[in-house]
Design a protein around this motif. Structure first.
Motif, PDB file in Angstrom:
ATOM      1  N   SER A 250       0.829  -1.214   0.000  1.00 48.31           N
ATOM      2  CA  SER A 250       0.000   0.000   0.000  1.00 48.31           C
ATOM      3  C   SER A 250       0.865   1.266   0.000  1.00 48.31           C
ATOM      4  O   SER A 250       0.403   2.341   0.344  1.00 48.31           O
ATOM      5  CB  SER A 250      -0.918  -0.002   1.224  1.00 48.31           C
ATOM      6  N   THR A 251       2.128   1.109  -0.384  1.00 50.94           N
ATOM      7  CA  THR A 251       3.027   2.280  -0.339  1.00 50.94           C
ATOM      8  C   THR A 251       2.982   3.082  -1.642  1.00 50.94           C
ATOM      9  O   THR A 251       2.642   2.552  -2.701  1.00 50.94           O
ATOM     10  CB  THR A 251       4.482   1.820  -0.087  1.00 50.94           C
ATOM     11  N   ALA A 252       3.378   4.349  -1.527  1.00 50.40           N
ATOM     12  CA  ALA A 252       3.316   5.269  -2.673  1.00 50.40           C
ATOM     13  C   ALA A 252       4.274   4.863  -3.794  1.00 50.40           C
ATOM     14  O   ALA A 252       3.960   5.026  -4.973  1.00 50.40           O
ATOM     15  CB  ALA A 252       3.642   6.673  -2.198  1.00 50.40           C
ATOM     16  N   GLU A 253       5.430   4.273  -3.424  1.00 47.33           N
ATOM     17  CA  GLU A 253       6.432   3.974  -4.460  1.00 47.33           C
ATOM     18  C   GLU A 253       5.946   2.987  -5.520  1.00 47.33           C
ATOM     19  O   GLU A 253       6.433   2.971  -6.641  1.00 47.33           O
ATOM     20  CB  GLU A 253       7.733   3.483  -3.819  1.00 47.33           C
ATOM     21  N   ASN A 254       4.962   2.136  -5.132  1.00 54.07           N
ATOM     22  CA  ASN A 254       4.415   1.202  -6.121  1.00 54.07           C
ATOM     23  C   ASN A 254       3.076   1.665  -6.685  1.00 54.07           C
ATOM     24  O   ASN A 254       2.442   0.927  -7.451  1.00 54.07           O
ATOM     25  CB  ASN A 254       4.242  -0.188  -5.484  1.00 54.07           C
ATOM     26  N   GLY A 255       2.616   2.818  -6.244  1.00 51.40           N
ATOM     27  CA  GLY A 255       1.334   3.344  -6.746  1.00 51.40           C
ATOM     28  C   GLY A 255       0.137   2.833  -5.954  1.00 51.40           C
ATOM     29  O   GLY A 255      -0.940   2.694  -6.516  1.00 51.40           O
ATOM     30  N   TYR A 256       0.307   2.542  -4.673  1.00 49.43           N
ATOM     31  CA  TYR A 256      -0.767   2.093  -3.769  1.00 49.43           C
ATOM     32  C   TYR A 256      -1.566   0.906  -4.332  1.00 49.43           C
ATOM     33  O   TYR A 256      -2.809   0.962  -4.381  1.00 49.43           O
ATOM     34  CB  TYR A 256      -1.744   3.245  -3.473  1.00 49.43           C
ATOM     35  N   PRO A 257      -0.924  -0.159  -4.802  1.00 51.76           N
ATOM     36  CA  PRO A 257      -1.702  -1.234  -5.445  1.00 51.76           C
ATOM     37  C   PRO A 257      -2.817  -1.831  -4.598  1.00 51.76           C
ATOM     38  O   PRO A 257      -3.943  -1.987  -5.087  1.00 51.76           O
ATOM     39  CB  PRO A 257      -0.650  -2.293  -5.779  1.00 51.76           C
ATOM     40  N   SER A 258      -2.533  -2.164  -3.330  1.00 50.05           N
ATOM     41  CA  SER A 258      -3.569  -2.859  -2.548  1.00 50.05           C
ATOM     42  C   SER A 258      -4.763  -1.942  -2.296  1.00 50.05           C
ATOM     43  O   SER A 258      -5.914  -2.400  -2.300  1.00 50.05           O
ATOM     44  CB  SER A 258      -3.001  -3.391  -1.235  1.00 50.05           C
ATOM     45  N   ILE A 259      -4.508  -0.627  -2.115  1.00 54.57           N
ATOM     46  CA  ILE A 259      -5.620   0.311  -1.869  1.00 54.57           C
ATOM     47  C   ILE A 259      -6.449   0.486  -3.142  1.00 54.57           C
ATOM     48  O   ILE A 259      -7.677   0.380  -3.114  1.00 54.57           O
ATOM     49  CB  ILE A 259      -5.071   1.680  -1.377  1.00 54.57           C
ATOM     50  N   VAL A 260      -5.757   0.684  -4.256  1.00 59.15           N
ATOM     51  CA  VAL A 260      -6.465   0.882  -5.539  1.00 59.15           C
ATOM     52  C   VAL A 260      -7.304  -0.354  -5.876  1.00 59.15           C
ATOM     53  O   VAL A 260      -8.492  -0.243  -6.230  1.00 59.15           O
ATOM     54  CB  VAL A 260      -5.450   1.186  -6.677  1.00 59.15           C
ATOM     55  N   VAL A 261      -6.685  -1.527  -5.727  1.00 62.07           N
ATOM     56  CA  VAL A 261      -7.393  -2.780  -6.053  1.00 62.07           C
ATOM     57  C   VAL A 261      -8.617  -2.953  -5.167  1.00 62.07           C
ATOM     58  O   VAL A 261      -9.715  -3.288  -5.644  1.00 62.07           O
ATOM     59  CB  VAL A 261      -6.432  -3.996  -5.909  1.00 62.07           C
ATOM     60  N   THR A 262      -8.462  -2.690  -3.857  1.00 61.38           N
ATOM     61  CA  THR A 262      -9.588  -2.863  -2.920  1.00 61.38           C
ATOM     62  C   THR A 262     -10.727  -1.909  -3.275  1.00 61.38           C
ATOM     63  O   THR A 262     -11.890  -2.320  -3.348  1.00 61.38           O
ATOM     64  CB  THR A 262      -9.114  -2.617  -1.465  1.00 61.38           C
ATOM     65  N   VAL A 263     -10.391  -0.637  -3.500  1.00 62.28           N
ATOM     66  CA  VAL A 263     -11.431   0.359  -3.812  1.00 62.28           C
ATOM     67  C   VAL A 263     -12.165  -0.013  -5.101  1.00 62.28           C
ATOM     68  O   VAL A 263     -13.404  -0.011  -5.144  1.00 62.28           O
ATOM     69  CB  VAL A 263     -10.801   1.777  -3.913  1.00 62.28           C
ATOM     70  N   LEU A 264     -11.394  -0.383  -6.127  1.00 63.03           N
ATOM     71  CA  LEU A 264     -12.014  -0.752  -7.411  1.00 63.03           C
ATOM     72  C   LEU A 264     -12.916  -1.968  -7.261  1.00 63.03           C
ATOM     73  O   LEU A 264     -14.030  -2.010  -7.794  1.00 63.03           O
ATOM     74  CB  LEU A 264     -10.932  -1.046  -8.455  1.00 63.03           C
TER      75      LEU A 264
END
Lengths: 289, 227
Positions: A250-264
């Protein structure tokens, strides 16, 4: 579309999608900076977790992917560790030429042993099960496996599960100067004997025999409780591992993948659920596309 | 009948007796039997795994061709299978100096990447999911409220609490024999072992009896229904 045409079309679709996926995954792996592993891992983890809400397309996708990937994973692993190393390595221990191809299994360092043609033939017989007219021949391979396992395990289990366990059970119950050690041994003897009597079904569990077998049930329940506790702890530690991964992803350096995936995922499931609301009584129909 | 039933029963008898004999005559050639036959067993087991894979392909393709319910997801299974297969058997994403076979564990191989980034998240999450179902199962067991169910859950709870720091923290001011980590250790070492040992002895005896039934041809269920 006729069945034959559809068969060819489906094979072409699967082949094209597979080639495309291999190319895309290889590109993703080779470009480390995009955090491809975190995106894929988040998508798959959340896809399976989504089952906690209801059966839905994301779960079905990941579940089916799991089946395909794990089947191939085990085939590849076992092929290279057993067939390549132990079978072909023993049949062709030196570099040879066959039908214009160079066969080289010399790296495994085995000596030639043509007895290994037997498991090769039995293994091929096993595959005959796919052809119904000659499928019965797979019984020969199965018979070999059954006979070998029965021969190896009957004596092995007798030694380890019966003799050794019985020997370790009957320890002194009176130990001068160490009351509790003797008491623990007594608990062990009473537990093993009473639980074994519970498994004795030739006599009705009544009277004194019934009382002893009931004590046996209590010991068995404690064992099942311990097994249950370990199972829960194992699962929880896996769950902690997955949460740990999602937090790292969920870190910024990877583009917040887990947050983006969960929200989508939540958004798509909500839209699907609202769209299908009241359509069917079955929970499964909630997310029908 | 002869090829389909009697030969398989004879194979079980000969192989079973040969492996049994090697326990009692630990000299050549019998002592070599266990070493090689165990290898043969593993090799045949791999063919069984391959058979499983081929059967999976057959079923998934038939699901697509007959357009059964959720046939679209069968494509996902087949693509997943093909992708992992490509990395497992073809020289795709294998660093130059690595020999095929060693690529399974090689640091930069794509097969290894697939294992850690696709297979592991899928399998770990699938099994982690069971934690929630185990929790709901234990809630239902609590509702039964008889001695056996209570004993099972109390033993399980003590074992779980006693093995994490919280358990030690909760009972740190109590006498040693009442501290959770000590109680769990006693339960684990004595009553638990007693029950588990009885089960092991039962399994051992059952295994011996069943094995002898197979070797002597009394049990033929492995041949399937149409023996």
């Amino acid at each position: 579309m006729s069945k034959d045409v559809w068969t060819i079309v489906s094979i072409v679709i699967v082949a094209a999608l597979s080639a495309l996926s291999v190319a895309a995954i290889s590109w993703g792996i080779d470009n480390h900076e995009i955090g491809f592993g975190f995106w894929i891992g988040s998508l798959l983890t959340m896809g399976i977790m989504s089952y906690l809400y209801a059966d839905n397309p994301f779960y079905k996708f990941t579940e089916h992917l799991f089946v395909g990937v794990s089947a191939s994973y085990w085939i590849a692993t076992y092929y290279w560790t057993q067939i390549d190393t132990n079978l072909l390595g023993r049949l062709f221990p030196e570099k040879t030429s066959f039908l214009g191809m160079t066969i080289d299994f010399s790296r495994h360092g085995h000596e030639q042993n043509l007895w290994y043609l037997i498991p090769l033939v039995l293994g091929l017989f096993m595959l005959a099960r796919l052809i119904p007219s000659i499928g019965w021949i797979s019984r020969w391979s199965l018979s070999f496996v059954v006979g070998l396992y029965a021969g190896l395990r009957s004596y092995g289990y007798l030694q380890s599960n019966v003799m050794q366990q019985a020997k370790e059970t009957f320890r002194p119950i009176i130990i001068p100067g160490d009351f509790w050690a003797g008491f623990n041994h007594l608990v062990l003897v009473v537990g093993v004997v009473s639980a074994l009597l519970y498994f004795f079904f030739s006599k009705e569990h009544k009277g004194m025999f019934g009382t002893i077998s009931r004590v046996g049930i209590f010991f068995l329940m404690v064992s099942f409780g311990a097994a249950f506790g370990f199972a829960v702890m194992g699962r929880i530690s896996l769950l902690i591992g997955r949460f740990d991964f999602l937090i790292r992803a969920s870190t910024a350096e990877n583009g917040y993948p887990s947050i983006v995936v969960t929200v989508l995922m939540v958004a798509i499931l909500s839209i699907l659920a609202m769209k299908n609301k009241g359509k069917g009584e079955d929970e499964d129909e909630l997310f029908e596309p | 009948m002869f090829w389909k039933t009697q030969i398989p029963v004879a194979i079980v008898f000969v192989v079973g007796m040969l492996t049994l004999v090697q326990w009692f005559i630990p000299h050549r050639p019998f002592d070599q039997l266990q070493v090689h036959m165990t290898q043969w067993f593993d090799i045949i087991a791999v063919f069984a795994v391959i058979l499983g894979g081929l059967n999976l392909l057959k079923l998934q393709f038939s699901k697509i061709i007959n357009r059964k319910k959720d046939w679209q997801y069968a494509i996902v299974t087949l693509v997943g299978f093909a992708v992992m297969f490509s990395y497992g058997f073809f020289r795709i994403g294998v660093p130059g100096e690595i020999v095929m076979g060693d690529h399974l564990q090689a640091e930069n191989s794509h097969f290894r990447w697939m294992f850690f980034n696709i297979f592991t998240p899928l399998s770990a999450t699938m099994f982690a999911l069971l934690a929630f179902f185990v929790a709901s199962a234990s809630y239902r067991a609590f509702r039964i409220r008889n001695t056996e169910a209570t004993l099972l859950l109390v033993a399980g709870m003590i074992l779980m609490l006693g093995r994490v720091p919280l358990g030690a923290l909760l009972t740190k001011n109590l006498p040693s024999f009442m501290q959770l980590q000590n109680i769990q250790e006693w339960i684990y070492l004595w009553p638990n072992v007693a029950g588990a040992r009885a089960i092991m002895i039962g399994i051992g005896l059952g295994m011996v009896a069943t094995s002898l039934r197979f070797i002597l041809g009394i049990e033929k269920s492995f041949l399937g229904g149409d023996e």
